[in-house]
Design a protein around this motif. Structure first.
Motif, PDB file in Angstrom:
ATOM      1  N   SER A 132      32.045  39.516  39.690  1.00  0.00           N
ATOM      2  CA  SER A 132      32.761  38.389  40.288  1.00  0.00           C
ATOM      3  C   SER A 132      32.339  38.064  41.709  1.00  0.00           C
ATOM      4  O   SER A 132      32.739  37.032  42.259  1.00  0.00           O
ATOM      5  CB  SER A 132      34.266  38.672  40.269  1.00  0.00           C
ATOM      6  OG  SER A 132      34.553  39.852  41.020  1.00  0.00           O
TER       7      SER A 132
ATOM      8  N   VAL B  14      35.857  38.758  36.590  1.00  0.00           N
ATOM      9  CA  VAL B  14      35.253  37.743  35.733  1.00  0.00           C
ATOM     10  C   VAL B  14      36.124  37.570  34.495  1.00  0.00           C
ATOM     11  O   VAL B  14      36.617  36.491  34.218  1.00  0.00           O
ATOM     12  CB  VAL B  14      33.817  38.125  35.316  1.00  0.00           C
ATOM     13  CG1 VAL B  14      33.260  37.093  34.331  1.00  0.00           C
ATOM     14  CG2 VAL B  14      32.909  38.233  36.532  1.00  0.00           C
TER      15      VAL B  14
ATOM     16  N   THR C 278      40.690  35.224  38.169  1.00  0.00           N
ATOM     17  CA  THR C 278      39.716  35.525  37.118  1.00  0.00           C
ATOM     18  C   THR C 278      39.905  34.541  35.969  1.00  0.00           C
ATOM     19  O   THR C 278      40.801  33.689  36.002  1.00  0.00           O
ATOM     20  CB  THR C 278      39.917  36.971  36.607  1.00  0.00           C
ATOM     21  OG1 THR C 278      38.875  37.313  35.708  1.00  0.00           O
ATOM     22  CG2 THR C 278      41.252  37.143  35.892  1.00  0.00           C
TER      23      THR C 278
END
Length: 362
Positions: A17, A74, A93
């Protein structure tokens, strides 16, 4: 603000991420970044790069979760991560709660401020954090479909582009949004015969203009879908209603009319899938056959190209992440209406109407 970047644990997930570049930016803005050891390796980023960018590398997953005000991920938290979430924490996310009632309950129980990438909106009403992954999934879907059409994988042995003297393969794309448009682009580039169906005539008109008759465009009514699915070598399910459960577009009865060895790739599986009865698969076991038709339904398709996906995703998330760091969560959500639309859970309640309806909480 302390940002926690845990290592993704979903099977086959290779994205991260936060890149070292985004890390450096956040640190310069005054944030502390705790990154789990090895979190970026599968995307091609070393711990040394993150350390140089100002991150603190942590070997203990629990510490990353326990010490962070904001968790940046993510994929949605899995069951093994539920107990790691901290009361009142902010989570940014992909959540896809319409297909994840258990996760939704955990977020409500722990009063997590859940901001979903997929419902954050841009000034023009678009979904800027969903767009890059949809584009990648769309392009990958043709690549994947072509692979599983090969005879050694149980496919029908059709080459999508064909060769002189043979018919090219028939690709049917359901949905002309971001993922569908990129699937069409790839399929046309490979020389396949392509039909795209959608309910929005404006999208079909735009596609007809772009491809100058090389793509057949049809309204996505049940009769047209049934007819096109029956003659397809490869069906791409690219139907999306942001935050809501994907509608069923292809029935089991329609699948039964497909030639054995044909392939279905359901990009919408993150939101429950648009093929009736389809079950999620994984990168370890990506396909299964039902009624002779190969089904591919991996929820994290973009992980196949972790480096590209990470760069594309973080490029899109960076303005929102840095806004959260500069202004703090509450002020950022108050001032940035597009970011505020990303909030799916807050103070023990589901705040997104489409998610609430999908989970029966409306």
């Amino acid at each position: 603000m302390t940002i926690g970047v845990p290592k993704e644990i979903k099977i086959g997930e290779t994205r991260v991420s936060m890149t070292p570049s985004l890390c450096r930016r956040c640190v310069m803005l005054g944030a502390k970044v705790l990154l789990e050891k090895g979190a970026g390796l599968t995307a091609g980023f070393t711990d040394a790069e993150y350390r140089e960018a100002g991150a603190t590398i942590v070997g203990d997953t629990a510490r990353v979760w326990r010490s962070a005000d904001l968790i940046l991920k993510v994929k949605e938290p899995l069951e093994a991560e539920f107990e790691l979430m901290q009361e009142g924490q902010t989570l940014f996310t992909y959540l896809h709660l319409a297909a994840g009632p258990e996760l939704a309950q955990q977020l409500l129980k722990k009063r997590i401020l859940g901001i979903a990438y997929e419902t954050v909106e841009g000034l023009d009403g678009s979904f800027p954090l969903l767009k890059p992954m949809s584009q990648i999934a769309g392009r990958l879907s043709i690549q994947i479909g072509a692979y599983f059409l090969q005879s050694q994988h149980g496919g029908s042995g059709v080459l999508l582009g064909g060769v002189p003297g043979t018919m090219p393969g028939q690709v049917v794309v359901l949905g002309a949004g971001n993922s569908g448009a990129h699937a069409v682009q790839m399929a046309v580039g490979m020389g396949a015969r392509v039909t795209v169906l959608d309910l929005d005539s404006r999208k079909l008109e735009a596609m007809d203009t772009e491809y100058r008759g090389r793509v057949v465009t049809l309204l996505a009514n049940p009769s047209n879908v049934e007819q096109e699915v029956a003659r397809a070598d490869l069906v791409i399910g690219a139907v999306l209603i942001p935050a809501a459960k994907a509608p069923t577009v292809v029935t089991k009865k329609m699948v039964a009319t497909m030639r054995p060895g044909s392939v279905i790739v359901d990009i919408a599986i993150d939101q429950g899938g648009c093929i009736e009865g389809i079950e999620p698969t994984s990168h370890e076991q990506p396909v299964y056959a039902e009624r002779g038709v190969i089904h591919y339904a991996v929820p994290n398709m973009p992980a196949l190209v972790g480096r590209t996906s990470t760069l594309a995703l973080t490029q899109a998330t960076e303005p929102f992440v840095t806004t959260l760091v500069r202004k703090g969560v509450e002020i950022a959500l108050d001032e940035n209406k597009g970011l505020a639309l990303g909030v799916n859970t807050r103070d023990g309640k589901i705040t997104n109407a489409a998610v609430a309806k999908a989970l029966g909480a409306a």
